[in-house]
Each structure stands twice: as C-alpha cells, then as structure tokens.
Design a protein around this motif. Structure first.
Motif, short mmCIF file in Angstrom:
data_model
loop_
_atom_site.label_atom_id
_atom_site.label_comp_id
_atom_site.label_asym_id
_atom_site.label_seq_id
_atom_site.Cartn_x
_atom_site.Cartn_y
_atom_site.Cartn_z
N CYS A 1 15.08 -81.74 -10.55
CA CYS A 1 16.46 -81.65 -10.09
C CYS A 1 16.48 -82.20 -8.67
O CYS A 1 16.00 -81.55 -7.73
N ALA A 2 17.00 -83.41 -8.52
CA ALA A 2 16.88 -84.17 -7.27
C ALA A 2 18.15 -84.10 -6.45
O ALA A 2 19.25 -84.19 -6.97
N SER A 3 17.97 -83.95 -5.14
CA SER A 3 19.09 -83.97 -4.19
C SER A 3 20.14 -82.92 -4.52
O SER A 3 21.34 -83.18 -4.49
N THR A 4 19.69 -81.70 -4.83
CA THR A 4 20.62 -80.63 -5.15
C THR A 4 21.34 -80.15 -3.89
O THR A 4 20.82 -80.22 -2.78
N ARG A 5 22.54 -79.65 -4.10
CA ARG A 5 23.39 -79.21 -2.99
C ARG A 5 23.61 -77.70 -3.07
O ARG A 5 23.35 -77.05 -4.09
N GLU A 6 24.12 -77.16 -1.98
CA GLU A 6 24.34 -75.71 -1.90
C GLU A 6 25.24 -75.23 -3.04
O GLU A 6 26.29 -75.81 -3.29
N GLY A 7 24.83 -74.19 -3.71
CA GLY A 7 25.56 -73.65 -4.85
C GLY A 7 25.01 -74.12 -6.19
O GLY A 7 25.18 -73.44 -7.21
N GLU A 8 24.34 -75.26 -6.20
CA GLU A 8 23.80 -75.78 -7.46
C GLU A 8 22.49 -75.10 -7.85
O GLU A 8 22.25 -74.86 -9.04
N GLU A 9 21.63 -74.82 -6.86
CA GLU A 9 20.33 -74.27 -7.21
C GLU A 9 20.46 -72.94 -7.94
O GLU A 9 19.70 -72.66 -8.88
N GLY B 1 24.43 -82.76 -6.87
CA GLY B 1 25.77 -82.92 -6.35
C GLY B 1 26.82 -83.16 -7.40
O GLY B 1 27.97 -83.46 -7.07
N SER B 2 26.46 -83.05 -8.68
CA SER B 2 27.40 -83.38 -9.75
C SER B 2 27.75 -82.20 -10.65
O SER B 2 28.67 -82.31 -11.47
N LEU B 3 27.06 -81.07 -10.53
CA LEU B 3 27.47 -79.87 -11.28
C LEU B 3 28.70 -79.23 -10.64
O LEU B 3 29.52 -78.60 -11.32
N LEU B 4 28.82 -79.37 -9.33
CA LEU B 4 29.97 -78.88 -8.57
C LEU B 4 30.75 -80.08 -8.05
O LEU B 4 30.22 -81.20 -8.00
N PRO B 5 32.01 -79.91 -7.66
CA PRO B 5 32.83 -81.05 -7.25
C PRO B 5 32.44 -81.61 -5.88
O PRO B 5 33.20 -81.57 -4.92
N LEU B 6 31.21 -82.16 -5.82
CA LEU B 6 30.66 -82.70 -4.58
C LEU B 6 30.49 -84.22 -4.63
O LEU B 6 30.11 -84.84 -3.65
N GLU C 1 29.60 -83.38 -14.33
CA GLU C 1 30.90 -84.02 -14.52
C GLU C 1 31.49 -84.59 -13.24
O GLU C 1 32.45 -85.35 -13.30
N HIS C 2 30.92 -84.26 -12.09
CA HIS C 2 31.52 -84.64 -10.81
C HIS C 2 30.71 -85.75 -10.15
O HIS C 2 29.81 -85.49 -9.34
N THR C 3 31.02 -86.99 -10.48
CA THR C 3 30.25 -88.13 -9.99
C THR C 3 31.15 -89.16 -9.31
O THR C 3 30.89 -90.35 -9.36
N PHE C 4 32.22 -88.70 -8.64
CA PHE C 4 33.20 -89.65 -8.11
C PHE C 4 32.64 -90.52 -6.99
O PHE C 4 33.16 -91.59 -6.72
N ASN C 5 31.56 -90.10 -6.33
CA ASN C 5 30.97 -90.94 -5.28
C ASN C 5 30.27 -92.17 -5.85
O ASN C 5 30.14 -93.19 -5.16
N PHE C 6 29.81 -92.07 -7.07
CA PHE C 6 29.10 -93.18 -7.73
C PHE C 6 29.64 -93.36 -9.14
O PHE C 6 28.88 -93.54 -10.11
N LEU C 7 30.95 -93.32 -9.27
CA LEU C 7 31.58 -93.24 -10.58
C LEU C 7 31.29 -94.46 -11.45
O LEU C 7 30.90 -94.32 -12.62
N ASP C 8 31.47 -95.66 -10.92
CA ASP C 8 31.34 -96.86 -11.74
C ASP C 8 29.92 -97.02 -12.27
O ASP C 8 29.71 -97.30 -13.45
#
Length: 427
Positions: free
Chosen positions: A241-249, A332-337, A356-363
């Motif tokens: 699980c790479a580059s996880t963000r607060e709340g995801e772990e 960063g994609s399990l939560l709206p980050l 589901e939350h991949t708007f930073n790298f959507l394309d």
C-alpha cells in the motif's frame, strides 16, 4: 479577484504561513530550515547561466528527473536551479541529482508576494522558468513577463475540480494563464481545460512520468528487501500500500485483519506518503495486535519473517518497494484525496489497485483501468479481497502485470517532445 488583491492577501497571510511552517517543523524539522530562501533572501550563488525548474514536492520532483537530465545535456553551459515548497521534495531532489554536482542546485521558491518574486528573478536572471504540472504563481508570471523571461508549464495537468477553482479566482488566474509562454499538457483534456482559463500556446506532449526509469540501484535494493522478507522461510506474497494518506491506514489495517482467506504468510507492506506520520502509523499497527517490522531497522534486525506488517519508513525507496511487492494499491484514493501516480508501479509490471477517488490522475487512471493494468475498488474491504485474490492467483497476477508494463511503455516519449518545445523558447 485581481492581482493587487491577490498580493495584498499574500502579505496578510504571511505571518500565519510562517507560523504554520514553524508548527509543522515540530514533526518535520526541514520546515524550519532555509527560511531566507522562502523570503527571497539568500540561496545559491548567482552568476552562472541558470534555468529555474520548480517542482513543488516529491511527485513533481521525481517527474522532473528525465526533464532535468535532458536539459543538462541540451544546455551544457547552464545549471538547473531546482526549486521546491516542501522539505520532502527538496530531499528527493538532493538524492536524485547529487551525481550532477554543482550543475543542479536547490532552493525554496519564494512566496508569491511580488517583491520577493522580483528579488528572486533579479538575483538569478534565469534564461527560462519551468513550472511542473499544476503550479501557477500569478506574481511570478507577471514579473517574468516584465523581465522578458519565458515561462513554461511542463507536464501540465488540470482536473475539473482545479479548473472550477481557477475559474472562481477570476481575473488573477486568467491573467496568469495568458502569461505562459508555452504549456506542455499531458492530455487533450488537460489542454482543453488550460485553454479555457486563457492560455494560448498549449501543446499536448504526454506525461514525462512515463519516461522515469527505475535505477538499477533501486531494483537491487528491491531484491535485497525481498530477500529479507523471505529469510528463514518460503516465499511470502507481498501486498504493498504505497503513498497512503491520513485516515487510509486505519481502513486498510482493519480490512486486512478482517479478511479470513489471506494467502498463508502474506505480508502487508505499508508506506505512508508523509514521513512525519511514520511513528503514528506504527502505533496504528501495534494497537491492533499486529506484529510490526520497520524498514529503517532491517539493516540490524533480519527477523522480518515473523511480522504481519512491514512499515516502509524510509525516503526515496518507492521503486524498491514496488520491485519487492506482488501487487500494489496506490494511496490517496480510498478517501476523497485525489490519488497518487500509478505509473511507477505499472513501469515495473505490477498489478495496480486504486480506490474511487483518483481525480488528481484521472485520465491516466481511467486508461490504465481500461487496459486491464489497474483495477478500481469501491472500499477497503474490496481492496483487501482483490489484493488477496491476486496474491493467490499467479496467472491473473502475471497477466495484469504484463498489461501494466505494456501500458507504461506505450506512453513513453513525452520528455523528448517536451524538451523540443522548450528549445523553442529558451534563448
């Protein structure tokens, strides 16, 4: 908002901004260093012909690697002044470009107050300023236009969310967009959004992140890490699980614990995005009764075979972690980050899972999912289940990994296209 109001707001906010730096420095001391550079006081010595390349943090700095290498080759009389906003970005740049010696120097980009920006430009007199990905600094762009310094937005991306924010900013953002000498966009959609803000000279070059190649040393370190993971026993399947963000772990650890049919001996490799959270994440693991090993202790403690979780508490080793794993979730994609970059995992032929939350790298994510290189999951339980399925099914894992590698290879070449455009504007 116009630029005068924007500048006034910067000056009003500056005490709070500096206070926040000091506060963040409690956990990450780098935020308390080089303050003079942030105020355009001091920094690298002036004199040599300079190209400024701004890479705000870790992701942008790693993406800039092929561009920096190509520019140094194309302009042997120049140095690169690599600027950042975060200490982790600066540390990454120091690690990536140390072999270039004095041809790559580093500093923090001054705050965009107008006077600081002008002082920075007068000091270094750059032949060009290159901003990576999403960095738009209205006063910097205005000052460059006044001083006849070309400004390029390279590897540019702009999500729908960022476009809406830019449109709300009004005149100040439109003026800034028009001031770009050139924009090298990642996709046609990015280009269309950037043009809608007012930029005119916009070309589509693709993403230079596809041209970042894993160094041999990182692959060797991945093999070394894998050897420690399987020391004293049979091969262990590894879920990264790479580059996880607060709340995801918390979500990942709980879902992984609930999973009854994990492959025997499977190891969860957890790599938080921000180093100041390493100890916090370690506490989350041990609070759940899970056995923990830490990457920072592997040189001294080889007993990783008894651990349930390996904490990747190191900097600059993401390629090694990808090399050591069997499948990877991009954080960063399990939560709206907004998610993180999946290209590096694909470039190493690893099956990729995203939320589901991949708007930073959507394309890039949509295309990877469409190609069968990545799989989107709805929540942490679905993530754990899909990871376990891939760890059990060697054939499915190999096929998905091959698709990931093909996806990454198909998009290479953006660096060459970008540098060809840069050579049109760098005098």
């Amino acid at each position: 908002m116009n630029r005068t109001l924007y500048s006034g707001l910067w000056w009003l906010a500056l005490p709070a901004v500096l206070g926040r730096l000091w506060w963040r420095g409690r956990k990450e001391p780098g935020y308390r260093e080089h303050w003079g550079e942030r105020l355009a006081l001091g920094g690298p010595a002036e004199g040599q012909a300079t190209i400024v390349l701004h890479a705000v943090s870790v992701g942008e700095t790693r993406a800039a690697e092929p561009v920096v290498d190509a520019l140094l080759k194309a302009y042997p009389d120049c140095r690169i002044l690599l600027t950042h906003m975060t200490p982790t970005g600066r540390a990454t740049g120091r690690q990536l470009f140390a072999h270039h010696g004095e041809r790559v120097v580093q500093a923090y980009l001054p705050y965009d107050t107008g006077s600081m920006t002008r002082r920075f430009l007068r000091r270094h007199r750059p032949r060009a300023v290159i901003l990576m990905e999403t960095e738009v600094w209205p006063n910097l762009l205005h000052a460059c236009a006044r001083m006849d310094v070309p400004v390029v937005l390279a590897n540019a991306r702009l999500s729908e969310r960022s476009l809406r924010r830019g449109q709300k900013a009004g005149a100040v953002m439109q003026e800034a967009a028009r001031a770009f000498t050139l924009v090298a966009a990642q996709t046609e959609l990015d280009a269309a959004r950037i043009r809608s803000l007012g930029a005119s000279n916009v070309e589509v070059t693709g993403s230079v992140k596809f041209d970042v190649t894993p160094p041999a040393s990182a692959l060797e370190k991945g093999d070394w890490l894998r050897s420690h993971i399987r020391a004293g026993g049979p091969e262990r399947p590894v879920f990264l699980c790479a580059s996880t963000r607060e709340g995801e772990e918390v979500l990942i650890l709980d879902a992984w614990q609930r999973l009854a049919d994990k492959p025997a001996g499977s190891l969860l490799l957890l790599v938080p995005r921000h180093p100041q959270r390493f100890d916090e994440v370690a506490d989350l693991v041990t609070a759940r009764g899970m056995r923990l090993a830490r990457r920072s202790q592997l040189d001294l403690d080889h007993a990783i075979d008894g651990a349930d979780v390996l904490l990747g508490d190191s900097m600059g080793e993401m390629f090694a972690y990808y090399a050591a794993c069997d499948c990877a979730y991009i954080g960063g994609s399990l939560l709206p980050l907004g998610g993180q970059n999946l290209i590096e995992a694909c470039a190493l032929g690893k099956p990729v899972l995203v939320g589901e939350h991949t708007f930073n790298f959507l394309d890039a994510t949509i295309e990877a999912v469409g190609d069968g290189a990545a799989l989107r999951v709805k929540d942490a339980d679905a993530l754990a289940n899909e990871a376990a399925r891939l760890l059990r099914d060697h054939a499915a894992r190999m096929e998905m990994g091959a698709r990931a590698l093909a996806f990454a290879r198909r998009h290479r070449g953006a660096t060459l296209r970008t540098v060809e455009l840069l050579q049109r504007v760098i005098r």
